[in-house]
Scaffold this active site. Structure first.
Site, mmCIF file in Angstrom:
data_model
loop_
_atom_site.group_PDB
_atom_site.id
_atom_site.type_symbol
_atom_site.label_atom_id
_atom_site.label_comp_id
_atom_site.label_asym_id
_atom_site.label_seq_id
_atom_site.Cartn_x
_atom_site.Cartn_y
_atom_site.Cartn_z
ATOM 1 N N CYS A 277 34.377 48.952 43.067
ATOM 2 C CA CYS A 277 35.781 49.231 43.406
ATOM 3 C C CYS A 277 36.725 48.829 42.273
ATOM 4 O O CYS A 277 37.197 49.674 41.517
ATOM 5 C CB CYS A 277 36.190 48.498 44.683
ATOM 6 S SG CYS A 277 35.340 49.053 46.180
ATOM 7 N N ARG A 278 36.993 47.536 42.156
ATOM 8 C CA ARG A 278 38.037 47.066 41.246
ATOM 9 C C ARG A 278 37.653 47.117 39.771
ATOM 10 O O ARG A 278 38.422 47.621 38.943
ATOM 11 C CB ARG A 278 38.438 45.629 41.608
ATOM 12 C CG ARG A 278 39.036 45.503 42.981
ATOM 13 C CD ARG A 278 39.217 44.063 43.389
ATOM 14 N NE ARG A 278 37.908 43.440 43.615
ATOM 15 C CZ ARG A 278 37.723 42.153 43.857
ATOM 16 N NH1 ARG A 278 38.768 41.336 43.889
ATOM 17 N NH2 ARG A 278 36.523 41.671 44.073
ATOM 18 N N SER A 279 36.489 46.580 39.414
ATOM 19 C CA SER A 279 36.151 46.538 37.988
ATOM 20 C C SER A 279 35.901 47.921 37.390
ATOM 21 O O SER A 279 36.351 48.181 36.273
ATOM 22 C CB SER A 279 34.999 45.563 37.709
ATOM 23 O OG SER A 279 33.834 45.894 38.423
ATOM 24 N N ASN B 112 31.042 45.616 41.606
ATOM 25 C CA ASN B 112 31.168 46.607 40.534
ATOM 26 C C ASN B 112 31.199 48.045 41.049
ATOM 27 O O ASN B 112 30.674 48.955 40.416
ATOM 28 C CB ASN B 112 30.070 46.424 39.475
ATOM 29 C CG ASN B 112 30.304 47.215 38.197
ATOM 30 O OD1 ASN B 112 29.371 47.727 37.607
ATOM 31 N ND2 ASN B 112 31.541 47.323 37.757
ATOM 32 N N ASP C 229 40.291 42.955 47.093
ATOM 33 C CA ASP C 229 39.132 43.838 47.139
ATOM 34 C C ASP C 229 39.368 44.953 48.149
ATOM 35 O O ASP C 229 39.385 44.711 49.349
ATOM 36 C CB ASP C 229 37.885 43.047 47.513
ATOM 37 C CG ASP C 229 36.609 43.821 47.292
ATOM 38 O OD1 ASP C 229 36.671 45.060 47.162
ATOM 39 O OD2 ASP C 229 35.539 43.189 47.238
ATOM 40 N N CYS D 202 34.085 42.242 38.948
ATOM 41 C CA CYS D 202 34.461 42.022 40.345
ATOM 42 C C CYS D 202 33.188 41.675 41.121
ATOM 43 O O CYS D 202 32.150 41.419 40.517
ATOM 44 C CB CYS D 202 35.210 43.213 40.939
ATOM 45 S SG CYS D 202 34.229 44.703 41.204
#
Length: 156
Positions: free
Chosen positions: A13-15, A11, A125, A8
């Site tokens: 939040c999402r990934s 690195n 995001d 993401c």
């Protein structure tokens, strides 16, 4: 060893959420000795930081560990070391394709590409929107479908 990298923007939040969720699913399937999971960010703003508080909170509710996870930036070498490089959105996907050049040695795709019944292509995001629950639901579904795909592709 089958290697999966989630990517993401920063690195945090999402990934890392996807990394933790897929690790949990892989452990439940007793495939930890066959599948390795990591995550990285396009940018370097958060290198060394733990996952975002919102990511940690939602994963804690689900009893999914983020212990020891620290943000890092994606490196060109990652694109040859990982079999599956999974972007969270079109922007991340474009950056990864640019890094990989014309003949990527790994499969580069978006997480939501594995959810064929979804009309949503990008995982939003939550850093800006705060919608960690919505993002978690998308990541959960995407990781389930990704694991199914890997099991089918790799015969495990």
């Amino acid at each position: 060893m089958i290697r999966v990298l989630f990517v993401c923007l920063g690195n945090i939040c999402r990934s890392p959420m996807a990394e933790a969720v897929l690790r949990s699913k892989v452990a439940q399937a007793e495939l930890s000795d066959q599948i390795e999971i990591d995550s990285a960010g396009i940018g370097d703003w958060h290198v060394g930081e733990p996952p975002h508080e919102g990511t940690r909170e939602i994963l804690l509710k689900q009893q999914i560990s983020v212990d020891g996870m620290k943000a890092r930036q994606v490196k060109e070498g990652d694109l040859s070391q990982f079999h599956y490089v999974i972007a969270m959105d079109a922007s991340n996907l474009g950056e990864l394709h640019e890094m990989a050049g014309v003949n990527p040695s790994s499969s580069i795709s978006r997480l939501m590409d594995y959810v064929s019944e979804s009309e949503i292509e990008d995982v939003p995001d939550p850093y800006f929107e705060g919608n960690f629950e919505e993002v978690y639901q998308m990541v959960e579904e995407g990781c389930s479908k990704l694991l199914e795909h890997i099991r089918d592709e790799e015969g495990i």
